[in-house]
Motif scaffolding. Structure first.
Motif, PDB file in Angstrom:
ATOM      1  N   ILE A 190      30.312 -21.602  38.583  1.00  0.00           N
ATOM      2  CA  ILE A 190      29.050 -20.990  38.156  1.00  0.00           C
ATOM      3  C   ILE A 190      29.272 -20.126  36.916  1.00  0.00           C
ATOM      4  CG2 ILE A 190      28.027 -21.064  40.448  1.00  0.00           C
ATOM      5  CD1 ILE A 190      29.118 -17.724  39.212  1.00  0.00           C
ATOM      6  N   ASN A 191      28.195 -19.881  36.164  1.00  0.00           N
ATOM      7  CA  ASN A 191      28.229 -19.017  34.995  1.00  0.00           C
ATOM      8  C   ASN A 191      27.292 -17.830  35.201  1.00  0.00           C
ATOM      9  OD1 ASN A 191      29.922 -20.479  32.902  1.00  0.00           O
ATOM     10  ND2 ASN A 191      28.463 -22.082  33.440  1.00  0.00           N
ATOM     11  N   VAL A 192      27.721 -16.640  34.781  1.00  0.00           N
ATOM     12  CA  VAL A 192      26.909 -15.435  34.924  1.00  0.00           C
ATOM     13  C   VAL A 192      25.986 -15.307  33.719  1.00  0.00           C
ATOM     14  CG1 VAL A 192      26.932 -12.931  35.157  1.00  0.00           C
ATOM     15  CG2 VAL A 192      28.735 -14.299  36.238  1.00  0.00           C
ATOM     16  N   LEU A 193      24.677 -15.233  33.998  1.00  0.00           N
ATOM     17  CA  LEU A 193      23.680 -15.102  32.931  1.00  0.00           C
ATOM     18  C   LEU A 193      23.285 -13.653  32.680  1.00  0.00           C
ATOM     19  CD1 LEU A 193      21.235 -18.010  33.881  1.00  0.00           C
ATOM     20  CD2 LEU A 193      23.135 -18.061  32.252  1.00  0.00           C
ATOM     21  N   ALA A 194      23.290 -12.831  33.739  1.00  0.00           N
ATOM     22  CA  ALA A 194      22.870 -11.438  33.592  1.00  0.00           C
ATOM     23  C   ALA A 194      23.395 -10.613  34.755  1.00  0.00           C
ATOM     24  CB  ALA A 194      21.345 -11.353  33.549  1.00  0.00           C
ATOM     25  N   VAL A 195      23.500  -9.301  34.532  1.00  0.00           N
ATOM     26  CA  VAL A 195      23.906  -8.367  35.583  1.00  0.00           C
ATOM     27  C   VAL A 195      22.967  -7.162  35.530  1.00  0.00           C
ATOM     28  CG1 VAL A 195      26.337  -9.021  35.707  1.00  0.00           C
ATOM     29  CG2 VAL A 195      25.607  -7.358  34.014  1.00  0.00           C
ATOM     30  N   SER A 196      22.687  -6.583  36.693  1.00  0.00           N
ATOM     31  CA  SER A 196      21.787  -5.427  36.719  1.00  0.00           C
ATOM     32  C   SER A 196      22.541  -4.162  36.355  1.00  0.00           C
ATOM     33  CB  SER A 196      21.147  -5.280  38.097  1.00  0.00           C
ATOM     34  OG  SER A 196      22.117  -4.970  39.077  1.00  0.00           O
ATOM     35  N   ARG A 197      21.809  -3.274  35.679  1.00  0.00           N
ATOM     36  CA  ARG A 197      22.422  -2.018  35.251  1.00  0.00           C
ATOM     37  C   ARG A 197      21.315  -0.998  35.004  1.00  0.00           C
ATOM     38  NH1 ARG A 197      26.750  -1.448  30.261  1.00  0.00           N
ATOM     39  NH2 ARG A 197      27.275   0.738  30.576  1.00  0.00           N
ATOM     40  N   ASP A 198      21.332   0.110  35.732  1.00  0.00           N
ATOM     41  CA  ASP A 198      20.324   1.168  35.583  1.00  0.00           C
ATOM     42  C   ASP A 198      18.913   0.609  35.710  1.00  0.00           C
ATOM     43  OD1 ASP A 198      22.371   3.023  35.108  1.00  0.00           O
ATOM     44  OD2 ASP A 198      22.384   2.589  32.959  1.00  0.00           O
ATOM     45  N   LYS A 200      17.779  -2.218  35.131  1.00  0.00           N
ATOM     46  CA  LYS A 200      17.443  -3.239  34.141  1.00  0.00           C
ATOM     47  C   LYS A 200      18.535  -4.302  34.180  1.00  0.00           C
ATOM     48  CE  LYS A 200      14.935  -0.235  30.934  1.00  0.00           C
ATOM     49  NZ  LYS A 200      14.867   0.252  29.526  1.00  0.00           N
ATOM     50  N   PHE A 201      18.313  -5.410  33.477  1.00  0.00           N
ATOM     51  CA  PHE A 201      19.326  -6.452  33.411  1.00  0.00           C
ATOM     52  C   PHE A 201      19.969  -6.531  32.037  1.00  0.00           C
ATOM     53  CE2 PHE A 201      17.487  -8.101  37.328  1.00  0.00           C
ATOM     54  CZ  PHE A 201      18.614  -8.582  37.978  1.00  0.00           C
ATOM     55  N   GLU A 202      21.285  -6.667  32.027  1.00  0.00           N
ATOM     56  CA  GLU A 202      22.010  -6.902  30.785  1.00  0.00           C
ATOM     57  C   GLU A 202      22.255  -8.413  30.684  1.00  0.00           C
ATOM     58  OE1 GLU A 202      26.362  -5.863  28.831  1.00  0.00           O
ATOM     59  OE2 GLU A 202      25.299  -4.314  29.980  1.00  0.00           O
ATOM     60  N   PRO A 207      32.739 -10.965  29.066  1.00  0.00           N
ATOM     61  CA  PRO A 207      33.700 -11.329  30.121  1.00  0.00           C
ATOM     62  C   PRO A 207      34.425 -10.115  30.705  1.00  0.00           C
ATOM     63  CG  PRO A 207      33.883 -12.809  28.255  1.00  0.00           C
ATOM     64  CD  PRO A 207      32.986 -11.699  27.808  1.00  0.00           C
ATOM     65  N   THR A 208      34.489  -9.025  29.899  1.00  0.00           N
ATOM     66  CA  THR A 208      35.186  -7.818  30.355  1.00  0.00           C
ATOM     67  C   THR A 208      34.282  -6.880  31.158  1.00  0.00           C
ATOM     68  OG1 THR A 208      34.669  -6.825  28.211  1.00  0.00           O
ATOM     69  CG2 THR A 208      36.843  -7.866  28.451  1.00  0.00           C
ATOM     70  N   TYR A 209      33.040  -7.289  31.386  1.00  0.00           N
ATOM     71  CA  TYR A 209      32.103  -6.450  32.132  1.00  0.00           C
ATOM     72  C   TYR A 209      32.562  -6.334  33.582  1.00  0.00           C
ATOM     73  CZ  TYR A 209      27.721  -4.589  33.953  1.00  0.00           C
ATOM     74  OH  TYR A 209      26.773  -3.799  34.552  1.00  0.00           O
ATOM     75  N   ARG A 210      32.612  -5.085  34.097  1.00  0.00           N
ATOM     76  CA  ARG A 210      33.048  -4.856  35.478  1.00  0.00           C
ATOM     77  C   ARG A 210      31.844  -4.814  36.420  1.00  0.00           C
ATOM     78  NH1 ARG A 210      38.282  -3.866  35.954  1.00  0.00           N
ATOM     79  NH2 ARG A 210      39.411  -3.252  34.056  1.00  0.00           N
ATOM     80  N   LEU A 211      31.912  -5.603  37.453  1.00  0.00           N
ATOM     81  CA  LEU A 211      30.819  -5.679  38.415  1.00  0.00           C
ATOM     82  C   LEU A 211      30.882  -4.504  39.392  1.00  0.00           C
ATOM     83  CD1 LEU A 211      30.897  -9.507  39.170  1.00  0.00           C
ATOM     84  CD2 LEU A 211      29.378  -8.278  37.614  1.00  0.00           C
ATOM     85  N   ARG A 213      29.437  -3.032  43.274  1.00  0.00           N
ATOM     86  CA  ARG A 213      28.741  -3.300  44.542  1.00  0.00           C
ATOM     87  C   ARG A 213      27.371  -2.630  44.537  1.00  0.00           C
ATOM     88  NH1 ARG A 213      32.379   0.824  46.401  1.00  0.00           N
ATOM     89  NH2 ARG A 213      33.940  -0.737  46.957  1.00  0.00           N
ATOM     90  N   GLY A 214      26.425  -3.250  45.224  1.00  0.00           N
ATOM     91  CA  GLY A 214      25.083  -2.678  45.286  1.00  0.00           C
ATOM     92  C   GLY A 214      24.202  -3.068  44.117  1.00  0.00           C
ATOM     93  N   THR A 215      24.759  -3.799  43.135  1.00  0.00           N
ATOM     94  CA  THR A 215      23.960  -4.279  42.020  1.00  0.00           C
ATOM     95  C   THR A 215      23.764  -5.789  42.195  1.00  0.00           C
ATOM     96  OG1 THR A 215      25.925  -4.641  40.634  1.00  0.00           O
ATOM     97  CG2 THR A 215      24.866  -2.484  40.502  1.00  0.00           C
ATOM     98  N   ALA A 216      23.129  -6.402  41.221  1.00  0.00           N
ATOM     99  CA  ALA A 216      22.847  -7.834  41.324  1.00  0.00           C
ATOM    100  C   ALA A 216      23.360  -8.567  40.089  1.00  0.00           C
ATOM    101  CB  ALA A 216      21.349  -8.065  41.475  1.00  0.00           C
ATOM    102  N   MET A 217      23.607  -9.860  40.262  1.00  0.00           N
ATOM    103  CA  MET A 217      23.959 -10.705  39.121  1.00  0.00           C
ATOM    104  C   MET A 217      23.171 -12.005  39.218  1.00  0.00           C
ATOM    105  SD  MET A 217      27.857 -11.891  40.072  1.00  0.00           S
ATOM    106  CE  MET A 217      28.257 -12.723  41.611  1.00  0.00           C
ATOM    107  N   VAL A 218      22.823 -12.541  38.058  1.00  0.00           N
ATOM    108  CA  VAL A 218      22.083 -13.794  37.981  1.00  0.00           C
ATOM    109  C   VAL A 218      23.043 -14.869  37.496  1.00  0.00           C
ATOM    110  CG1 VAL A 218      20.147 -15.007  36.921  1.00  0.00           C
ATOM    111  CG2 VAL A 218      19.953 -12.566  37.446  1.00  0.00           C
ATOM    112  N   VAL A 219      23.137 -15.952  38.272  1.00  0.00           N
ATOM    113  CA  VAL A 219      24.094 -17.006  37.934  1.00  0.00           C
ATOM    114  C   VAL A 219      23.392 -18.362  37.896  1.00  0.00           C
ATOM    115  CG1 VAL A 219      25.969 -15.715  39.026  1.00  0.00           C
ATOM    116  CG2 VAL A 219      24.767 -17.478  40.330  1.00  0.00           C
ATOM    117  N   ILE A 220      24.008 -19.306  37.196  1.00  0.00           N
ATOM    118  CA  ILE A 220      23.481 -20.663  37.121  1.00  0.00           C
ATOM    119  C   ILE A 220      24.580 -21.630  37.527  1.00  0.00           C
ATOM    120  CG2 ILE A 220      24.102 -20.856  34.660  1.00  0.00           C
ATOM    121  CD1 ILE A 220      21.674 -22.686  34.301  1.00  0.00           C
ATOM    122  N   GLY A 221      24.188 -22.687  38.233  1.00  0.00           N
ATOM    123  CA  GLY A 221      25.197 -23.653  38.641  1.00  0.00           C
ATOM    124  C   GLY A 221      24.648 -24.704  39.576  1.00  0.00           C
TER     125      GLY A 221
END
Length: 242
Positions: A190-198, A200-202, A207-211, A213-221
């Motif tokens: 899968i590929n990460v399209l976006a991650v939640s932050r404050d 909002k979504f980034e 690739p160096t973004y640290r995930l 817990r308790g947040t969300a990520m949007v993936v495609i696959g």
């Protein structure tokens, strides 16, 4: 929505500022509210006085009238047949829905979207000219069933029968690790399209973004690969955080 809907959306005018909505139940009301909130001019219509009055009092449409939509003259007088796009949101009354769709399409409205309550209803709507048929209850029911059986998934958009975009909770196992460290493409396909932050979504995180817990990520696959990922998300959410 699927690939068969592409031609319909490609044909929509980007400069269209006016939309008609016939049938002001929950679905039609939601369409009116959203279009109005986005700054478009909405022409609403229903044969129920209370629904029309509510739309007017809450300013969910620029114009709203009570009409019998099975009467083409009433549709013409209301100005609905002069619009580029009309949504027929009458789903629960088959005869009224089908006749209204036929009236609107025969009058020359270019884009007609119709709500269907069943596959048979949808087939009939297409036969009388509907350019796009939607099944909101079926889609909502399917989404709920997936959420109940795959609690790691927050939201899902199916691209086609085999591939999807999903929003999932970041599992505890991923906390503090970067996207590249997790090797999500190699391990899960899968590929990460976006991650939640404050709240909002980034979009397109590095690739160096640290995930976290308790947040969300949007993936495609592929759906099979997404299922393997959501299995991890679901099981890890239930574990205690030390």
């Amino acid at each position: 929505m699927d690939l068969s809907s592409l031609n319909f959306f490609k044909s929509l005018r980007s400069d269209n500022k006016q939309y008609g909505v016939i049938g002001l139940g929950r679905f039609g009301r939601s369409v009116c509210s959203t279009l109005t909130g986005l700054g478009f001019e909405v022409f609403g219509a229903d044969n129920d006085d209370e629904r029309v009055a509510q739309i007017i009092s809450e300013r969910l449409a620029a114009h709203c009238v009570k009409i019998d939509s099975t009467n083409p003259h009433a549709l013409r007088e209301a100005g609905l047949l002069d619009l580029d796009t009309v949504v027929i949101a009458i789903g629960n009354y088959l005869e009224e829905s089908i006749i209204t769709t036929l009236n609107v399409k025969e009058a020359g409205v270019k884009h007609v979207v119709a709500k269907a309550s069943s596959e048979v209803h949808g087939t009939l709507l297409k036969k009388v000219g509907a350019d796009l048929v939607v099944y909101p209850e079926a889609e909502t029911g399917a989404a709920l069933a997936r959420s109940l059986t795959q609690p790691g998934i927050i939201d899902r958009f199916e691209l086609d029968p085999d591939n999807s975009i999903v929003e999932v909770m970041v599992p505890n196992e991923f906390h503090g690790k970067t996207i590249i460290e997790l090797e999500l493409r190699r391990k899960y396909g899968i590929n990460v399209l976006a991650v939640s932050r404050d709240e909002k979504f980034e979009i397109n995180p590095e690739p160096t973004y640290r995930l976290c817990r308790g947040t969300a990520m949007v993936v495609i696959g592929n759906n099979k690969d997404i299922s393997r990922l959501t299995a991890v998300c679901s099981s890890k959410q239930n574990e205690k955080v030390v």
